[in-house]
Each structure stands twice: as structure tokens, then as C-alpha cells.
Design a protein around this motif. Structure first.
Motif, PDB file in Angstrom:
ATOM      1  N   SER A  76      24.276 -68.796 -20.637  1.00  0.00           N
ATOM      2  CA  SER A  76      23.615 -69.721 -19.733  1.00  0.00           C
ATOM      3  C   SER A  76      23.547 -69.078 -18.361  1.00  0.00           C
ATOM      4  N   LEU A  77      22.333 -68.910 -17.827  1.00  0.00           N
ATOM      5  CA  LEU A  77      22.149 -68.295 -16.524  1.00  0.00           C
ATOM      6  C   LEU A  77      21.688 -69.362 -15.534  1.00  0.00           C
ATOM      7  N   GLY A  78      22.563 -69.734 -14.617  1.00  0.00           N
ATOM      8  CA  GLY A  78      22.252 -70.756 -13.616  1.00  0.00           C
ATOM      9  C   GLY A  78      21.526 -70.153 -12.434  1.00  0.00           C
ATOM     10  N   MET A  79      20.348 -70.714 -12.123  1.00  0.00           N
ATOM     11  CA  MET A  79      19.537 -70.162 -11.035  1.00  0.00           C
ATOM     12  C   MET A  79      18.988 -71.252 -10.134  1.00  0.00           C
ATOM     13  N   ASN A  80      18.819 -70.906  -8.858  1.00  0.00           N
ATOM     14  CA  ASN A  80      18.166 -71.779  -7.904  1.00  0.00           C
ATOM     15  C   ASN A  80      16.655 -71.608  -8.072  1.00  0.00           C
ATOM     16  N   VAL A  81      15.945 -72.710  -8.307  1.00  0.00           N
ATOM     17  CA  VAL A  81      14.519 -72.641  -8.642  1.00  0.00           C
ATOM     18  C   VAL A  81      13.684 -72.169  -7.445  1.00  0.00           C
ATOM     19  N   ASP A  82      14.062 -72.586  -6.219  1.00  0.00           N
ATOM     20  CA  ASP A  82      13.317 -72.133  -5.032  1.00  0.00           C
ATOM     21  C   ASP A  82      13.440 -70.620  -4.844  1.00  0.00           C
ATOM     22  N   ALA A  83      14.650 -70.089  -5.036  1.00  0.00           N
ATOM     23  CA  ALA A  83      14.865 -68.641  -4.912  1.00  0.00           C
ATOM     24  C   ALA A  83      14.052 -67.896  -5.971  1.00  0.00           C
ATOM     25  N   LEU A  84      14.002 -68.465  -7.168  1.00  0.00           N
ATOM     26  CA  LEU A  84      13.223 -67.874  -8.258  1.00  0.00           C
ATOM     27  C   LEU A  84      11.734 -67.865  -7.918  1.00  0.00           C
ATOM     28  N   ALA A  85      11.252 -68.965  -7.345  1.00  0.00           N
ATOM     29  CA  ALA A  85       9.841 -69.063  -6.954  1.00  0.00           C
ATOM     30  C   ALA A  85       9.496 -68.012  -5.892  1.00  0.00           C
ATOM     31  N   LYS A  86      10.424 -67.753  -4.971  1.00  0.00           N
ATOM     32  CA  LYS A  86      10.194 -66.742  -3.927  1.00  0.00           C
ATOM     33  C   LYS A  86      10.089 -65.344  -4.537  1.00  0.00           C
ATOM     34  N   ILE A  87      10.906 -65.070  -5.546  1.00  0.00           N
ATOM     35  CA  ILE A  87      10.835 -63.781  -6.239  1.00  0.00           C
ATOM     36  C   ILE A  87       9.464 -63.620  -6.890  1.00  0.00           C
ATOM     37  N   PHE A  88       9.000 -64.687  -7.555  1.00  0.00           N
ATOM     38  CA  PHE A  88       7.721 -64.608  -8.264  1.00  0.00           C
ATOM     39  C   PHE A  88       6.518 -64.527  -7.325  1.00  0.00           C
ATOM     40  N   LYS A  89       6.709 -64.917  -6.063  1.00  0.00           N
ATOM     41  CA  LYS A  89       5.623 -64.767  -5.079  1.00  0.00           C
ATOM     42  C   LYS A  89       5.296 -63.297  -4.850  1.00  0.00           C
ATOM     43  N   MET A  90       6.266 -62.440  -5.110  1.00  0.00           N
ATOM     44  CA  MET A  90       6.070 -61.000  -4.921  1.00  0.00           C
ATOM     45  C   MET A  90       5.355 -60.357  -6.115  1.00  0.00           C
ATOM     46  N   CYS A  91       5.204 -61.126  -7.201  1.00  0.00           N
ATOM     47  CA  CYS A  91       4.521 -60.608  -8.386  1.00  0.00           C
ATOM     48  C   CYS A  91       3.022 -60.866  -8.280  1.00  0.00           C
ATOM     49  N   GLY A  92       2.233 -59.854  -8.557  1.00  0.00           N
ATOM     50  CA  GLY A  92       0.782 -60.002  -8.569  1.00  0.00           C
ATOM     51  C   GLY A  92       0.307 -60.711  -9.820  1.00  0.00           C
ATOM     52  N   PRO A  93      -0.974 -61.118  -9.848  1.00  0.00           N
ATOM     53  CA  PRO A  93      -1.503 -61.890 -10.979  1.00  0.00           C
ATOM     54  C   PRO A  93      -1.504 -61.141 -12.314  1.00  0.00           C
ATOM     55  N   SER A  94      -1.506 -59.817 -12.278  1.00  0.00           N
ATOM     56  CA  SER A  94      -1.518 -59.069 -13.540  1.00  0.00           C
ATOM     57  C   SER A  94      -0.247 -58.234 -13.745  1.00  0.00           C
ATOM     58  N   ASP A  95       0.794 -58.533 -12.960  1.00  0.00           N
ATOM     59  CA  ASP A  95       2.058 -57.792 -13.083  1.00  0.00           C
ATOM     60  C   ASP A  95       2.789 -58.145 -14.372  1.00  0.00           C
ATOM     61  N   SER A  96       3.554 -57.180 -14.864  1.00  0.00           N
ATOM     62  CA  SER A  96       4.483 -57.462 -15.962  1.00  0.00           C
ATOM     63  C   SER A  96       5.853 -57.726 -15.337  1.00  0.00           C
ATOM     64  N   LEU A  97       6.739 -58.353 -16.108  1.00  0.00           N
ATOM     65  CA  LEU A  97       8.052 -58.718 -15.594  1.00  0.00           C
ATOM     66  C   LEU A  97       9.130 -58.278 -16.559  1.00  0.00           C
ATOM     67  N   LYS A  98      10.158 -57.619 -16.017  1.00  0.00           N
ATOM     68  CA  LYS A  98      11.356 -57.292 -16.800  1.00  0.00           C
ATOM     69  C   LYS A  98      12.503 -58.106 -16.231  1.00  0.00           C
ATOM     70  N   LEU A  99      13.266 -58.715 -17.127  1.00  0.00           N
ATOM     71  CA  LEU A  99      14.413 -59.516 -16.735  1.00  0.00           C
ATOM     72  C   LEU A  99      15.631 -58.910 -17.406  1.00  0.00           C
ATOM     73  N   ARG A 100      16.681 -58.625 -16.631  1.00  0.00           N
ATOM     74  CA  ARG A 100      17.871 -57.987 -17.201  1.00  0.00           C
ATOM     75  C   ARG A 100      19.135 -58.666 -16.690  1.00  0.00           C
ATOM     76  N   TRP A 101      20.078 -58.837 -17.601  1.00  0.00           N
ATOM     77  CA  TRP A 101      21.392 -59.353 -17.222  1.00  0.00           C
ATOM     78  C   TRP A 101      22.448 -58.631 -18.033  1.00  0.00           C
ATOM     79  N   GLN A 102      23.454 -58.099 -17.340  1.00  0.00           N
ATOM     80  CA  GLN A 102      24.560 -57.430 -18.022  1.00  0.00           C
ATOM     81  C   GLN A 102      25.665 -58.434 -18.295  1.00  0.00           C
ATOM     82  N   ASN A 103      26.426 -58.189 -19.359  1.00  0.00           N
ATOM     83  CA  ASN A 103      27.552 -59.057 -19.708  1.00  0.00           C
ATOM     84  C   ASN A 103      28.412 -59.378 -18.490  1.00  0.00           C
ATOM     85  N   ASP A 104      28.610 -60.663 -18.229  1.00  0.00           N
ATOM     86  CA  ASP A 104      29.511 -61.151 -17.175  1.00  0.00           C
ATOM     87  C   ASP A 104      29.117 -60.755 -15.757  1.00  0.00           C
ATOM     88  N   ALA A 105      27.910 -60.242 -15.544  1.00  0.00           N
ATOM     89  CA  ALA A 105      27.461 -59.928 -14.183  1.00  0.00           C
ATOM     90  C   ALA A 105      27.166 -61.229 -13.449  1.00  0.00           C
TER      91      ALA A 105
END
Length: 148
Positions: A76-105
Motif C-alpha cells: 500500500s503506497l500512501g500519497m498526497n493527491v495534490d502533490a501527485l497532481a503537481k508531478i503530473f503537470k510536468m508530464c506532456g500529453p504524449s509522455d510515457s511514465l515509469k513508476l518505481r518503488w523499492q522494498n520498504d523505501a
């Protein structure tokens, strides 16, 4: 070498179109402040109520929606939705997205990449401990179904 094995990725996901998740997060941000992204080998799921407990957000992104998806163990990855929205503002309309999480990070990494502009935006978002319980949502039968 054995130390590197333990630092392996627990979650690695790639979306060919970051805009898919960007639109979902934009729709959620007015309703929910903090949400848990529950990840398993089946995909990513969100269940959250708004602060007044009137609206329920229920989202399932199946692993088949991703061009690459690997989740070693349910988490379970708990995230602030506003902070997430700000990150996605930096993504262009045709960008790809990689999401990574290491054990216990305590952070999750987002990487937006534009093939056309040769641009990569890299962000780490601090994770949160969010108390939530999984709700059993009854099967709904709708009279109208809207499709794009």
C-alpha cells in the motif's frame, strides 16, 4: 552482490501514456486529499472517501493497462493527491511514465519521458502512512453506460 538482491524493486510499472493517470489524479484531487494506492500482481487500486463521506472513489488499473508491470508483493503506497497532481503537470500529453518503488523505501519514483523532445523529468514523492479500510462495494447495475 547479496546486498543488491535485497534492494530490488518491489514495484515497477510503465504506462505508455502518462496522461491516463494524470486525468484520473486530476479527477480525484478535488475529492480526496490523501489516498492509498494498493498494488498487487493484478494492478493498482484506490478506494477513498471524500472528507464529508459523501463521495466514494473506487479505481482499478489492471496490470494489462501498463506496458510493463511487476509487483513482487502486495503493498500500500500512501500519497498526497495534490502533490501527485503537481508531478503530473510536468508530464506532456504524449509522455510515457515509469513508476518505481523499492522494498520498504519511504519514497516512490516517477519518471516522465518524452520520446519526441528527448526530455526526462524525474521525481521522488514522499510516501505517507494512511489509515484506511477496504470497503466492499456492492455490484451496481446501471441503466446508462457512457463510453468514449
Amino acid at each position: 552482490d547479496s546486498i543488491q538482491l535485497f534492494a530490488a524493486m518491489a514495484l515497477e510499472a510503465q504506462l505508455q501514456q502518462a496522461i491516463l493517470l494524470k486525468k484520473v489524479v486530476d479527477a480525484m484531487k478535488d475529492l480526496c486529499k490523501d489516498v492509498n494506492f494498493d498494488c498487487s500482481e493484478k494492478g493498482m487500486q484506490v478506494q477513498a472517501m471524500d472528507s464529508s463521506h459523501v463521495a466514494l472513489v473506487s479505481l482499478l488499473l489492471r496490470e494489462s493497462a501498463f506496458s510493463e508491470f511487476k509487483c513482487d508483493r502486495p503493498t500500500s503506497l500512501g500519497m498526497n493527491v495534490d502533490a501527485l497532481a503537481k508531478i503530473f503537470k510536468m508530464c506532456g500529453p504524449s509522455d510515457s511514465l515509469k513508476l518505481r518503488w523499492q522494498n520498504d523505501a519511504d519514497t516512490v519514483n516517477f519518471q516522465c519521458e518524452s520520446g519526441e523532445e528527448d526530455r526526462i523529468a524525474d521525481f521522488d514523492l514522499k510516501l505517507m502512512q494512511i489509515e484506511s479500510e477496504h470497503m466492499e462495494i456492492p455490484e451496481q447495475h446501471y441503466k446508462v453506460i457512457a463510453s468514449p
